[in-house]
Design an enzyme around this catalytic site. Structure first.
Site, PDB file in Angstrom:
ATOM      1  N   HIS A   1      35.924  77.148   2.817  1.00 29.82           N
ATOM      2  CA  HIS A   1      34.759  77.011   1.943  1.00 29.82           C
ATOM      3  C   HIS A   1      35.057  77.701   0.617  1.00 29.82           C
ATOM      4  CE1 HIS A   1      32.013  75.533   5.136  1.00 29.82           C
ATOM      5  NE2 HIS A   1      32.818  76.244   5.912  1.00 29.82           N
TER       6      HIS A   1
ATOM      7  N   GLU B   1      30.762  75.387  17.199  1.00 26.37           N
ATOM      8  CA  GLU B   1      30.912  76.786  16.816  1.00 26.37           C
ATOM      9  C   GLU B   1      29.742  77.554  17.426  1.00 26.37           C
ATOM     10  OE1 GLU B   1      31.320  79.582  12.778  1.00 26.37           O
ATOM     11  OE2 GLU B   1      30.381  77.603  12.647  1.00 26.37           O
TER      12      GLU B   1
END
Length: 325
Positions: free
Chosen positions: A9, A190
């Site tokens: 990211h 996740e």
């Protein structure tokens, strides 16, 4: 060892010192997101999302993002990364306004081109909608993605709070991106369990899964991932820092690899999790006794799974061949 990273990211890779300095320049007080040592401070994943967005709030112009891109790529290149795909969000770059997004993208690309000339690192962008911002904003993000798809914006995905809504809520956005020729990935497995991986595969028809590690809780799904050749963008240091797994040895990447699942290694948001690509490789080697041959396999998997064009892949392949000769 040259490395490829598929799950990074851009804002999450911002060095704390960079964000602090930018905040001071703009006289914005975000001191509460740092600890006494100057690192990012958060309590859990959901607090991490708030801190992430607070840090991102000081990035308010294309020039800010150009500076950020250079800082991030400098850090990546120092760890031997030769190719990186980073997640970009028009939500943070002009509020999903297409004209503003184009200006931000131009600045990011210029900085990336400079880094490629100076450090030899190649960057490509994957536009992500933010799950907890909702499906309607995701549609606007998808339009930005479709309108700027090409040789540099190569993919589309979804990030954020996995517990907000269902993948099928974002079907329009993924169909829009697919029709524009973008390759697809999605964060799943996740914080959501194995079913979140199945939903991303079946509803959004993605070819890669961001994280995906909780598939290990369903071995039928693991075998299915192996048979389908679905690539997992695994970020072990991130999972351990956020408390999903207690130790490196307890992380399922070793089991997934042994069962034939195609796995790659990335840092996710490296300064938040006190990691680098070099550290990821070192800790995995220690935990699973992986040798250079395993890491070469991981690099080949990442190259095959990369969303860039064939010309770029050829360039990367030559660098890998030279390093492993």
């Amino acid at each position: 060892m040259p490395k490829l990273e598929l799950h990074l990211h851009l804002e999450g890779a911002a060095p704390p010192a960079f964000i602090r300095g930018l905040a001071q320049e703009k006289k914005i007080d975000i001191s509460g997101i740092f600890d006494e040592a100057g690192n990012y401070r958060y309590k859990d994943f959901w607090d991490f999302l708030k801190v992430y967005e607070a840090a991102t709030s000081v990035l308010t112009s294309p020039s800010d993002y150009a500076r950020l891109t250079r800082a991030v790529l400098e850090e990546s290149a120092a760890s031997g990364v030769i190719y990186s795909e980073c997640f970009l969000s028009p939500d943070f770059c002009g509020g999903r306004d297409l004209g503003a997004w184009r200006e931000y993208l131009h600045a990011i690309r210029e900085a990336a081109d400079q880094a490629e000339r100076q450090d030899g690192i190649i960057l490509r962008g994957i536009i992500t909608c933010i799950r907890h911002f909702g499906p309607e904003k995701a549609r606007e993000t998808a339009v930005c993605a479709a309108e700027t798809a090409g040789d540099w914006i190569v993919g589309f995905g979804i990030a954020g709070d996995e517990k907000a809504g269902k993948p099928r809520d974002f079907l329009w956005s993924f169909d829009c991106a697919r029709e524009a020729g973008l390759r697809l990935t999605a964060h799943a497995g996740e914080w959501g369990g194995p079913d979140s991986v199945r939903d991303a595969l079946n509803d959004l028809r993605v070819e890669r899964i961001g994280h995906g590690v909780r598939a290990i809780e369903d071995l039928v799904l693991v075998d299915e991932l192996a048979e389908r050749g679905t690539v997992l963008e695994v970020c072990p240091g991130s999972n351990i820092a956020l408390g999903i797994y207690p130790t490196w040895r307890a992380h399922p990447i070793g089991q997934l690899y042994d069962r034939g699942v195609k796995v790659t290694v990335s840092t996710d948001d490296p300064p938040f999790f006190h990691t680098t690509m070099t550290r990821e490789y070192d800790r995995l080697a220690d935990a699973f006794d992986w040798d250079a041959g395993v890491f070469e396999t991981l690099s080949r998997t990442a190259l095959d799974a990369a969303f860039c064009d064939s010309k770029t892949k050829t360039t990367i392949a030559k660098k890998l061949e030279a390093a492993h000769a």
